[in-house]
Structures are given as C-alpha cells and as structure tokens.
Design a protein around this motif. Structure first.
Motif, mmCIF file in Angstrom:
data_model
loop_
_atom_site.group_PDB
_atom_site.id
_atom_site.type_symbol
_atom_site.label_atom_id
_atom_site.label_comp_id
_atom_site.label_asym_id
_atom_site.label_seq_id
_atom_site.Cartn_x
_atom_site.Cartn_y
_atom_site.Cartn_z
ATOM 1 N N LEU A 6 2.189 9.479 -4.927
ATOM 2 C CA LEU A 6 0.661 9.527 -5.106
ATOM 3 C C LEU A 6 0.152 8.340 -5.073
ATOM 4 N N PRO A 8 0.050 5.595 -3.185
ATOM 5 C CA PRO A 8 -0.732 4.915 -2.135
ATOM 6 C C PRO A 8 -1.879 5.678 -1.605
ATOM 7 N N ILE A 9 -1.873 7.040 -2.072
ATOM 8 C CA ILE A 9 -2.876 7.984 -1.549
ATOM 9 C C ILE A 9 -4.180 7.538 -2.355
ATOM 10 N N PHE A 10 -4.055 7.738 -3.562
ATOM 11 C CA PHE A 10 -4.886 7.632 -4.468
ATOM 12 C C PHE A 10 -5.483 6.125 -4.465
ATOM 13 N N SER A 11 -4.687 5.115 -4.253
ATOM 14 C CA SER A 11 -5.046 3.730 -4.154
ATOM 15 C C SER A 11 -6.142 3.599 -2.882
ATOM 16 N N LEU A 12 -5.657 4.183 -1.855
ATOM 17 C CA LEU A 12 -6.408 4.066 -0.512
ATOM 18 C C LEU A 12 -8.067 4.868 -0.873
ATOM 19 N N LEU A 13 -7.760 6.105 -1.435
ATOM 20 C CA LEU A 13 -9.017 6.453 -1.846
ATOM 21 C C LEU A 13 -9.922 5.857 -2.829
#
Length: 170
Positions: A6, A8-13
């Motif tokens: 999770l 990478p997904i939350f970091s990009l968001l």
C-alpha cells in the motif's frame, strides 16, 4: 506485508495531492511539504524497515515528479528519516513546539541539500532564488506539522487494525 504493497499507492496519491491541491491553495508560493512531514513522522514513530521503505518510495516519486537531480530526494528523505530516527531516541517527539521547530529545521536542511547539489553539479548559485520562498515554506510546513502528525497517527492506527484483521483471516 500489506503495508509494503500500500505504501507506493498512498505515496503517489499523497504526492499528487501535494503537487496539485496545495499548489492551487497556496498559489504555488509556499505549499507545505506533506511528504517531508510524513518522512519525519516515520522517523519518530515507525520502525526502521517501514520508515526507510516509506522514505525511499516517497523520495523516488518526488524525484520522478520534480526532475531535479536524480536521486536527490531519495538521499535527502532517507537522511532526514535517519536524522529523525536518531533524535526520536533522545527527545520526546510528541510535543507540539518540538514538532514544529524540528520540521522547520528539516525543511531548511532539505533546501540546503538542494542548493548544495546545484552548486556542486551545475555550478549554479541558486541560493537567493531558493531562500526567498523557502523560509516562508518552512514556517508554513512547521506550523501545519502537528495537525498532519495527528492525521498520520490516525491513518497508522487504521492501517494497523486493517492489517491485523486481514492477516487473521488467512
């Protein structure tokens, strides 16, 4: 394990919100660096494996989005994470004044590293260009840091509850 999927997904968001919403709200002048606040939070409250993974991933995405010097944000975020980690053993990191002042110092440290890299690699003196907005940005980021630390704490608790439930079902 779900944490590492999770992040990478939350970091990009998070970086997308930081670059779009806060640049619009603050007119591109002194938008707070939420990613740096998250790295400092990770240094204070997360273990070394999770925090360093978060710092590296956030730094990588920052490098991809800004295109300054390749690896600059990975290096600076990892350095700030390790600095925060060492300080967290010596000081109570939950105080509001300490959180604000330490975040202000870390933002200025990051700007100093950017100035140093430009001077070393490109022989460009960007000291005046960066310092004109950096001090105000550091103050804004420092003032907002305690509120974001509380938000990060709630998200961490929510994520750990969700992670414990999902591991129990397997």
């Amino acid at each position: 394990m779900i944490y590492y999927l999770l992040v990478p997904i939350f970091s990009l968001l998070l970086l997308t919100i930081q670059f779009t919403l806060f640049d619009i709200l603050f007119l591109g002048k002194a938008a707070p660096e939420i990613s740096l606040m998250l790295v400092i939070y990770a240094g204070f409250f997360l273990d070394v494996a999770r925090g360093s993974a978060l710092a590296i991933i956030l730094g990588f995405f920052m490098d991809c989005m800004t295109g300054v010097v390749p690896g600059l944000f990975v290096f600076s975020y990892l350095l700030i994470f390790l600095f925060s980690r060492v300080i967290s053993f010596r000081v109570y990191a939950g105080g509001v004044v300490f959180t604000m002042s330490f975040t202000l110092v870390c933002v200025l440290l990051e700007k100093f590293l950017i100035i140093l890299m430009y001077e070393t690699l490109y022989s460009m003196n960007i000291l005046y260009d960066i310092l004109t907005g950096s001090l105000f940005q550091a103050v804004v980021t420092g003032v907002l840091a305690p509120a974001f630390f509380a938000l990060f704490r709630r998200l961490e608790v929510l994520l750990s509850v969700w992670e414990s439930r999902s591991s129990g079902e397997l």
